[in-house]
Design an enzyme around this catalytic site. Structure first.
Site, PDB file in Angstrom:
ATOM      1  N   HIS A 115      61.889 -57.419  39.592  1.00  0.00           N
ATOM      2  CA  HIS A 115      62.966 -57.239  38.598  1.00  0.00           C
ATOM      3  C   HIS A 115      62.710 -58.127  37.375  1.00  0.00           C
ATOM      4  O   HIS A 115      62.871 -57.715  36.231  1.00  0.00           O
ATOM      5  CB  HIS A 115      64.321 -57.642  39.205  1.00  0.00           C
ATOM      6  CG  HIS A 115      64.926 -56.620  40.123  1.00  0.00           C
ATOM      7  ND1 HIS A 115      65.147 -55.319  39.756  1.00  0.00           N
ATOM      8  CD2 HIS A 115      65.399 -56.723  41.398  1.00  0.00           C
ATOM      9  CE1 HIS A 115      65.730 -54.659  40.757  1.00  0.00           C
ATOM     10  NE2 HIS A 115      65.879 -55.493  41.776  1.00  0.00           N
ATOM     11  N   HIS A 165      60.497 -59.494  45.659  1.00  0.00           N
ATOM     12  CA  HIS A 165      61.366 -58.419  45.161  1.00  0.00           C
ATOM     13  C   HIS A 165      62.009 -58.810  43.822  1.00  0.00           C
ATOM     14  O   HIS A 165      61.916 -58.071  42.833  1.00  0.00           O
ATOM     15  CB  HIS A 165      62.442 -58.125  46.209  1.00  0.00           C
ATOM     16  CG  HIS A 165      63.425 -57.053  45.824  1.00  0.00           C
ATOM     17  ND1 HIS A 165      63.292 -55.748  46.230  1.00  0.00           N
ATOM     18  CD2 HIS A 165      64.561 -57.095  45.086  1.00  0.00           C
ATOM     19  CE1 HIS A 165      64.290 -55.024  45.738  1.00  0.00           C
ATOM     20  NE2 HIS A 165      65.089 -55.827  45.048  1.00  0.00           N
ATOM     21  N   GLU A 166      62.625 -59.969  43.791  1.00  0.00           N
ATOM     22  CA  GLU A 166      63.309 -60.385  42.557  1.00  0.00           C
ATOM     23  C   GLU A 166      62.316 -60.640  41.432  1.00  0.00           C
ATOM     24  O   GLU A 166      62.638 -60.447  40.253  1.00  0.00           O
ATOM     25  CB  GLU A 166      64.168 -61.639  42.810  1.00  0.00           C
ATOM     26  CG  GLU A 166      65.280 -61.470  43.850  1.00  0.00           C
ATOM     27  CD  GLU A 166      66.259 -60.335  43.568  1.00  0.00           C
ATOM     28  OE1 GLU A 166      66.387 -59.920  42.399  1.00  0.00           O
ATOM     29  OE2 GLU A 166      66.879 -59.849  44.542  1.00  0.00           O
TER      30      GLU A 166
END
Lengths: 493, 493
Positions: free
Chosen positions: A265, A261-262
């Site tokens: 980003h 997920h990160e």
């Protein structure tokens, strides 16, 4: 130097201080010993005052007036538009309100840290009343400046161009099919057999696995790092993106997907246009588009069969002492798509997550628009939780409206971004599949064509386009929740 | 608000930005990926410009003039004295000279990084000519402002109150006995048998050992960290001190004692008076006094028999796979007191180190005072190296005058601090032993009485006293090199 050039130089100056704030913010969360906290807070406060002073210098008004008379090419026009948006947001609120809200928010959040554990709604409500009142004042001022409704004016900070009229339509649609879909998925999964990880998964090994997955996702380690923090986040600056995770030695499932997920980003940040560094047009488009990238990585790509096969294989290679059945592709697929109705948003699965967000959206919209009182919130929470997830939070404040930190310091207008992100992600994947054979690409282990599509259509655009323009250019239409629904149906039904 | 209060508030403001500079500086050296370098440099440059602007605001002159008429208690007087010293140093140089020197220094240092390996004096000399010329100009301006000689005016930046007249006396004395003492020590050690470490000493294990030693030295981990960097240093801020080391898996000897050294710097910072945080009177007294604390830890305490016994024992506990004979106290003592005449200062042992420093001092003093030309340096280096250590550096520039980075960017006046630090450390130990049974205390494993003495006499004083006052109050007299000589005789003869 033209007025526009002066505005750009001023933006670069502010961005240099923002750089220091980002790095010191990462330091605070990831490595600073607790005894360093007070001096750091004072230093950061001084820095924020300085940046605020820069953002509110009186000559900026003249420069903007002049620059708007200058002839600019489309890219510079977009830069000017975003510069002005940031300037207006920084200048619209009186300093006294900013300070009062900051104080009330700190007080409320600080007390909340103990009140939540004690389920103390009465105590919380007293502090929160002030936060809500000041947030309503802020929204009113922003509404007058923008011509939007109070809640839409708050939403505009995080999601420029998105208004509650369209969210109401989108979310009503989701509410019409989501509860039933959740029930079907749970029913379908009820007979599934799978192996839960238990035993010791050493932090060092989890980190090595995480780094391998980041390599697969082509995270640029020359421009970023992986570290640890209590609350995982993506920070730093585009040339040096700092992502964090937290490790639980009892299991690796959460941390591993958290890293995916990160990394989503992070790759957005790493892929922003370098020629526009230090200008708002070179920054990420919105919270929702940022979340679309993390959720593209975590949900669209990360939970696809082909990617799960890589994850399972890599995990098996790192945790050699464990039963290999844990690392079968089938077992990983089940571990990562398990649906469960539960109280806590941050622990929610992909399918129930939108219910948590819609609940919060409906409550904060009515609260900020002044249609309900803050004391109405627990009952509304209970009603909506029952309607969307069949769970009651009556008298259970700590797992109800007191569970999240966001509202304690007045961050209203932010929650919709999570589900907007999930919807954009599904729409981007559907569009990408028209030109990229995604499954075959993932199976090959070289995911370059996927990242090229994201770079060409999202990352490299920064904030040059509006959100609607960005999504339309990338997918042929504005946000269409049908892609999200189709994605969930395909995965869970 | 009185003028003095205004000056204090201004100092606090600058210190907050200094805090951010220190943390981001640590980040740059310890964790930043190389791709983050350019944007970081730009951000730091913006910060330094801002701090320089704060330090040179025109109203400060009035505030100082007013404050000097105000009635202040002794502590505030000391604060005012140090505030004014910093202000004068920041304002004495024209901006154009600061920029020219910075550019010339960067250019010289950058080229030096390849020229050194190529032994390219001709190439180096061309760039260095400009650095020396601008440093002479700087020294001349500082001399006019202070009434000191040019070199003494540079020395005053690092060692306020110390002048070359006294250094000449101190160092002449050392030169009269050091070469002979070195020969005697080498002769005495020539028949010694000892075991050199070899094989693999894993970084993780070395780090765990280092942390144990830091605990023994009562490093406050609530206000600091240990990390890694190419060049070990002590950075951060007093409430959050960041020390670094580098690990070589072939041996642990250097890194371990390096940690002891940096812990000495760190405990000084951690022990500075908290009530004076953000004021120059709350900062370390001078480079020499700072070095006296790191060398007290590394040389006085760290190489004492009783401490070596702890080190050897702890190392043996961590490196269990190694031959235990390596970790005998006797072997450790020999490893850590080996004397060798060699070219490179940073690798020099305790006994030969002062020869390296005196050589540099004599050359830089004459260079800055305009008594020699920069092209004279290689020959002078060779002559002095032969006289003090019996080694020739003829045509060997890379291990001669091109070995250090300091002069490449014009840091003249700094070298004497190293040997002043060693001398102060010996004098502090002699004074401490009059009231503390140091050996027994170290043997006990609870070193508190040693740190209490250092805190009471050095750390808690910040810069409230002048160096001479500080040393006299702590030891009963000003700097007396006899203590250093006695210490070396006792250890090496």
């Amino acid at each position: 130097m033209s007025a526009f050039e002066k505005l750009k130089a001023h933006s670069h100056k502010i961005s240099h201080f923002q750089h220091l704030a980002s790095i010191c913010g990462w330091d605070q969360a990831a490595v600073m010993p607790s005894g360093g906290s007070q001096a750091r807070s004072e230093a950061m406060a001084e820095l924020y005052v300085h940046m605020h002073n820069l953002q509110t210098q009186p000559q900026l008004a003249d420069w903007f007036a002049e620059a708007e008379q200058e002839t600019l090419n489309p890219q510079d026009s977009a830069t000017l538009r975003e510069l002005k948006r940031g300037w207006q947001q920084a200048n619209v609120l009186p300093e006294s309100l900013v300070q009062a809200k900051s104080l009330a928010g700190s007080k409320c959040e600080h007390a909340w840290r103990t009140q939540r554990g004690e389920n103390d709604w009465q105590g919380f409500e007293k502090n929160w009343a002030e936060v809500v009142k000041l947030s309503q004042e802020e929204a009113q001022i922003r509404a007058e400046a923008t011509g939007l409704s109070p809640y839409d004016a708050m939403l505009d900070i995080y999601e420029p161009g998105t208004q509650s009229a369209s969210l109401d339509v989108l979310f009503s649609d989701v509410k019409s099919w989501l509860p039933e879909m959740i029930d079907h998925a749970i029913d379908k999964q009820s007979s599934e057999q799978f192996i839960q990880p238990h035993g010791t998964f050493a932090t060092q090994t989890q980190k090595a696995l995480g780094l391998d997955v980041m390599k697969l996702l082509q995270f640029d380690f020359n421009h970023g790092r992986l570290d640890e923090s209590v609350h995982p986040f993506c920070g730093g600056v585009p040339s040096d993106v700092r992502i964090t995770t937290r490790y639980d030695e009892n299991e690796f499932v959460q941390s591993l997907m958290g890293i995916v997920h990160e990394t989503g980003h992070a790759r957005y940040e790493q892929g922003l246009p370098k020629s526009l560094a230090g200008l708002p047009s070179g920054q990420a488009r919105s919270m929702g588009i940022h979340e679309s990238q993390s959720l593209f990585f975590e949900m669209q790509l990360g939970r696809s069969n082909a990617f799960i096969a890589h994850l399972a294989h890599l995990a098996g290679e790192h945790f050699t002492a464990q039963d290999s059945a844990l690392f079968s592709q089938d077992n990983f697929q089940k571990l990562y798509t398990r649906v469960k109705k539960d109280f806590i948003r941050v622990d929610a699965d992909e399918l129930t997550y939108p219910a948590h967000v819609i609940l919060r959206y409906e409550i904060e919209r009515d609260l900020i628009n002044g249609n309900i009182k803050h004391t109405d919130v627990p009952e509304l929470w209970d009603q909506k939780m029952q309607a969307y997830l069949g769970l009651s939070t009556k008298d259970n404040y700590k797992n109800g409206c007191m569970q999240d930190i966001h509202w304690t310091d007045g961050a209203f207008g932010y929650f919709p971004s999570y589900t907007l992100g999930a919807m954009y992600a599904a729409q981007f994947m559907a569009a990408m599949k028209q030109t990229v054979d995604v499954d075959t690409v993932v199976e090959s282990g070289d995911l370059t064509p996927i990242f090229t599509w994201l770079s060409d259509n999202i990352w490299s655009k920064g904030s040059l386009l509006t959100t609607n323009e960005l999504v339309t250019q990338a997918t042929g239409e504005t946000l269409n929740a049908q892609f999200f629904k189709d994605h969930l149906k395909a995965r869970y039904l």
